[in-house]
Design a protein around this motif. Structure first.
Motif, PDB file in Angstrom:
ATOM      1  N   ILE A 119      31.452  37.297  44.991  1.00 27.74           N
ATOM      2  CA  ILE A 119      32.045  36.471  43.939  1.00 27.74           C
ATOM      3  C   ILE A 119      31.331  35.120  43.950  1.00 27.74           C
ATOM      4  CG2 ILE A 119      34.124  35.289  43.170  1.00 27.74           C
ATOM      5  CD1 ILE A 119      35.743  37.593  44.230  1.00 27.74           C
TER       6      ILE A 119
ATOM      7  N   LEU B 110      33.971  38.130  38.442  1.00 27.91           N
ATOM      8  CA  LEU B 110      35.397  38.413  38.660  1.00 27.91           C
ATOM      9  C   LEU B 110      35.873  39.659  37.938  1.00 27.91           C
ATOM     10  CD1 LEU B 110      36.971  34.862  38.416  1.00 27.91           C
ATOM     11  CD2 LEU B 110      36.649  36.236  40.453  1.00 27.91           C
TER      12      LEU B 110
ATOM     13  N   VAL C 132      43.072  38.297  39.109  1.00 28.59           N
ATOM     14  CA  VAL C 132      42.977  36.912  39.547  1.00 28.59           C
ATOM     15  C   VAL C 132      44.356  36.268  39.455  1.00 28.59           C
ATOM     16  CG1 VAL C 132      41.808  34.710  39.197  1.00 28.59           C
ATOM     17  CG2 VAL C 132      40.613  36.846  38.677  1.00 28.59           C
TER      18      VAL C 132
END
Length: 863
Positions: free
Chosen positions: A154, A160, A165
């Motif tokens: 990342i 992502l 998230v």
């Protein structure tokens, strides 16, 4: 942090070096401070004069947990840099401040709903520019991506994708992630909730501003479990008011300009836990400060003009900066939108054309160039009529016309012969409006549906084959049904004819045998011979009746008439009927208690079942034994009727065969006569009436047959009691003088009837061997009773009766059908045709005498 009064901050940092200087310098410094305060007061007064009186109090909302800027201590009280800073603001302005820290999403809702005046700790985004008026930034913050140490790879927002998230609801990070195509997010009400979820393993990746993230990770002791990327973006803290409230915005900004840089540093030192290192002031800097004091004294006269000019320039510069930033943001949004649109178009596998109202190709996009009818340079600028075959071109033009009227068109299909073979396409057309209809453009989406059309054709072929197969099977079923119905009709006709042919000679055999028994003039030996003839004839007649009943049940042609039946009445009738046979065999019939018990069944068929069971119990019993007929309630819906005997019983291995047709369970080798059909018929009849039949037996002790049938109840019109004497009362032995007409073509039956009538004094018998002759004799002699056979040589008995009923001279003469047609529906047909009575052959003399007594008694004279 970056404060708005950064110039003032740099100048203030020189003041500590002047401590301990000569008195003159201290005096000059005091004078300068007084001058600056006077200017500030004058400026503030001018502002208040221009914008109106400031508010007495304001409500400020902010994020509930953003350490070290704002957070709650163990007692729940607000602490942090912002609490102390707003406290100084309140002291400088004299305006009361009500701080409210809450979930960030609720804070934004509160300011937008007018429940708060100022929102703090807010980032500037494009969406928020249309909602708020922002102050200058006062702190710059980095926003990295935090991820668990077990996760690698990342580095930015694009990496992502595929991860969920964790974010704070309402945070600016959400918009940034969405701009990069990240849609899988899990929202939490606060930063502390995000960090707690990460520590618990609920999320492995989260986006949180760096200061609170580091503070909260250390607070939970999991700072070593997480890594962070380079900043995803940098944000700046602002304070904001609702859009258009510029007066309040100026009050807020002016209040914070009154807080000195040293006061800001003290607050930061308090909450960051380390002092800012000061640099030693060099001598030339100190002398420069003296020079600065002189400049400031000279510049005092220009203060008001300079401040006014600075404000105007600053406002204009900020406005231009915002406009430039908005323009750049719009450009970036447009570029991203265009990129997404291009990506979408590239992903569409269909052909896309832009044409005008005449069908002229203006532009195209083809992900599969092999589906184009001709190369692009051969169709751009030309119309569809120039490129396509006439029929297909007209299909496209028709779709364009529909789209020009309705705005869109879909579903039109066309077939084109491409170099690689035949292909089918489905058109979707959408109109692009312009200033004039002549300049309208149309987007034509051409989808290759060749595979679908082939599947549809294959499906249609299979459907046609299936329909053909169904038709063939249906025809076969119809043929089979017709054959089965024809076979059933043939079987019924055969059974009816066999019944008639067997009953006709049986009528003479049994009739004359009964006459011989009645006369009593025979020798004892001859009398025994006659009795054997009668017994054998009755056995044969029972066999005929059982076979016909079995055939009717198995063919499904037997119709039942269920009704509520009182068992007391039916049981008494059965026992009365079986009593002579029991006496003859030396047995005792024992009735049960039937009062109040009502069963739902067909009366005739239930009586047939019970008579058969009682008859078997008598025949297969032992001398001096007994037979018991009883009934009891089994449950709320069922009654059980039992017939038990004290006979020889049935072996256990033969119980399962008890209801098989023609199976007498070994009794066929004994002296007791039987057909082996009765129990099979009983089972079929009971099942047709919605019941069950069974048997339990102990060899040497007896058997018990039981019948379970539905319970019922009587309505108010039924009595439920029986008068067995009335049911079985013998017929009257005398009749009035009368004249009888017997129409019969069989000579033996005519002679039998002559002998039967000869035993009745006062009766005169006229005979006719055809229907026509019978009608003539009836008209001429007007008999008191007509006995009419059904099967006659010139016409059947129904036609003869119709003529008799149509003639006024014979209309009122009673008529009895005397026939060998003894199928169950024959009696119904006879009554429906108008016969007063129905008498099946062979004739039972006692039954016939009873009929004569009813028809010729004084009360029954006439029709």
């Amino acid at each position: 942090m970056r404060y708005k009064n950064s110039d003032e901050q740099s100048s203030r940092s020189a003041w500590p070096a002047l401590v301990g200087q000569p008195v003159l310098l201290r005096v000059l410094r005091s004078s300068l401070w007084a001058l600056l305060l006077c200017c500030a007061a004058t400026t503030a007064g001018a502002q208040e004069t221009q914008s109106g009186a400031p508010p007495k109090s304001i409500t400020v909302v902010m994020d509930d947990n953003y350490p070290p800027f704002i957070f709650r201590d163990s007692s729940g009280q607000l602490q942090g840099i912002l609490k102390d800073t707003w406290g100084l603001w309140e002291a400088r302005t004299g305006i009361a401040v009500k701080l409210q820290a809450m979930d960030w999403a609720k804070a934004q809702q509160a300011i937008q709903a007018g429940q708060a005046d100022v929102i703090d700790t807010i980032f500037v985004t494009e969406a928020r520019k249309g909602i708020y008026e922002f102050t200058a930034p006062y702190a710059k913050l980095e926003v990295p991506i935090f991820f668990h140490h077990s996760v690698s790879g990342i580095v930015d927002a694009d990496s992502l994708k595929g991860f969920t998230v964790g974010v704070k609801d309402g945070d600016a990070c959400i918009d940034v992630l969405r701009e990069h195509g990240v849609d899988s997010m899990k929202k939490y009400p606060s930063y502390s909730a995000v960090i707690s979820a990460a520590a618990a393993g609920d999320v492995r990746v989260f986006c949180v501003d760096q200061p609170p993230a580091i503070y909260l990770l250390n607070q939970l002791g999991v700072e070593k479990d997480f890594r962070r990327s380079v900043p995803l973006y940098s944000g700046e803290f602002h304070r904001a008011v609702r859009k258009g409230d510029t007066a309040l915005l100026r009050v807020v900004e002016d209040g914070f300009e009154r807080i000195t840089a040293s006061e800001h540093r003290k607050i930061e030192q308090k909450w960051y836990g380390s002092e800012l290192t000061g640099r030693r002031v060099l001598p030339y800097v100190r002398y420069g400060a003296y020079a600065l004091l002189g400049v400031l004294l000279v510049a005092t006269t220009l203060a008001f003009w300079n401040l006014t000019l600075r404000r105007r320039v600053k406002a204009k510069t900020a406005e231009l900066s915002r406009s430039l930033e908005a323009l750049n943001d719009a450009k970036r949004v447009a570029e991203r939108t265009l990129a997404r649109l291009n990506a979408t178009l590239e992903a569409i596998p269909d052909l896309l054309f832009e044409v005008d109202v005449e069908g002229r190709y203006l532009d195209y996009r083809a992900a599969r160039a092999e589906l184009l009818l001709v190369p692009p340079d051969q169709f751009l600028g030309r119309t569809v009529r120039d490129v396509m075959p006439a029929a297909e071109a007209e299909t496209v033009i028709a779709a364009l016309r529909e789209a020009s009227i309705r705005g869109s068109s879909s579903g039109a299909q066309l077939r084109l012969n491409l170099p690689q073979g035949e292909h089918w396409f489905e058109l979707s057309v959408s109109r692009k409006r312009s200033s004039t209809p002549e300049d309208d453009r149309f987007i034509v989406l051409s989808r290759d549906i060749t595979d679908r059309k082939r599947d549809e054709q294959e499906l249609a072929r299979h459907r046609d084959e299936l329909e053909l197969l169904v038709q063939e099977r249906s025809h076969e079923l119809v043929v089979a049904r017709d054959a089965a119905e024809e076979a059933s009709r043939a079987k019924s006709e055969f059974l009816s004819r066999m019944s008639h042919e067997l009953r006709t000679p049986m009528n003479a055999i049994l009739g004359f045998s009964q006459l011989l028994e009645i006369e009593g003039a025979l020798l004892p030996r001859s009398q025994r011979f006659v009795q054997e003839i009668v017994r054998a004839g009755n056995h044969l007649l029972n066999l005929i009746n059982d076979v016909l009943d079995l055939a009717q049940v198995e063919s499904g042609r037997m119709t039942l008439s269920p009704e509520p039946l009182p068992l007391a009445e039916l049981g008494q009738e059965v026992l009365t009927l079986m009593q002579p046979l029991a006496v003859q065999c030396g047995l005792t019939l024992t009735p049960g208690v039937f009062d109040g018990l009502v069963v739902r069944a067909d009366r005739t068929r239930l009586k047939q079942v019970l008579v058969n069971l009682v008859s078997n119990a008598i025949k297969y019993n032992r001398a001096g034994g007994s037979v018991n007929l009883d009934a009891a309630v089994r449950d709320e819906q069922t009654l059980r009727i039992t017939v038990s005997d004290t006979g020889v019983g049935i072996a256990p291995e033969r119980l399962s065969q008890a209801f098989e047709p023609f199976n007498r369970l070994g009794a066929e080798f004994g002296t007791i006569e039987g057909t082996g059909i009765g129990l099979s018929i009983c089972r079929r009849l009971v099942e047709l009436m919605g019941g069950r039949i069974g048997v339990a037996s102990t060899p040497g002790k007896g058997s018990e047959f039981w019948v379970d049938l539905p319970r019922d109840r009587l309505d108010g019109t039924q009595t439920g009691q029986a008068d067995a004497g009335a049911i079985l009362a013998p017929p009257a032995s005398s009749t009035r003088p009368a004249k009888l007409l017997y129409v019969e073509d069989n000579p033996a039956n005519l002679r039998l009837m002559e002998n039967i009538i000869g035993h009745h004094a006062g009766l005169q018998l006229l005979c006719a061997t055809s229907g026509g002759l019978g009608i003539e004799l009836a008209r001429a002699h007007k008999p008191d009773l007509i006995l009419l056979d059904i099967n006659l040589p010139d016409m059947d008995g129904y036609a003869a009766l119709a003529e008799l009923r149509a003639d006024v001279r014979t209309r009122g003469i009673p008529a009895v059908a005397v026939t060998a047609n003894a199928m169950p529906n024959d009696a119904h047909r006879a009554h429906a045709a108008g016969f007063d009575e129905y008498l099946a052959k062979p004739i039972d003399l006692m039954q016939f005498d009873a009929l004569l007594a009813r028809m010729l008694s004084p009360a029954g004279a006439g029709r």
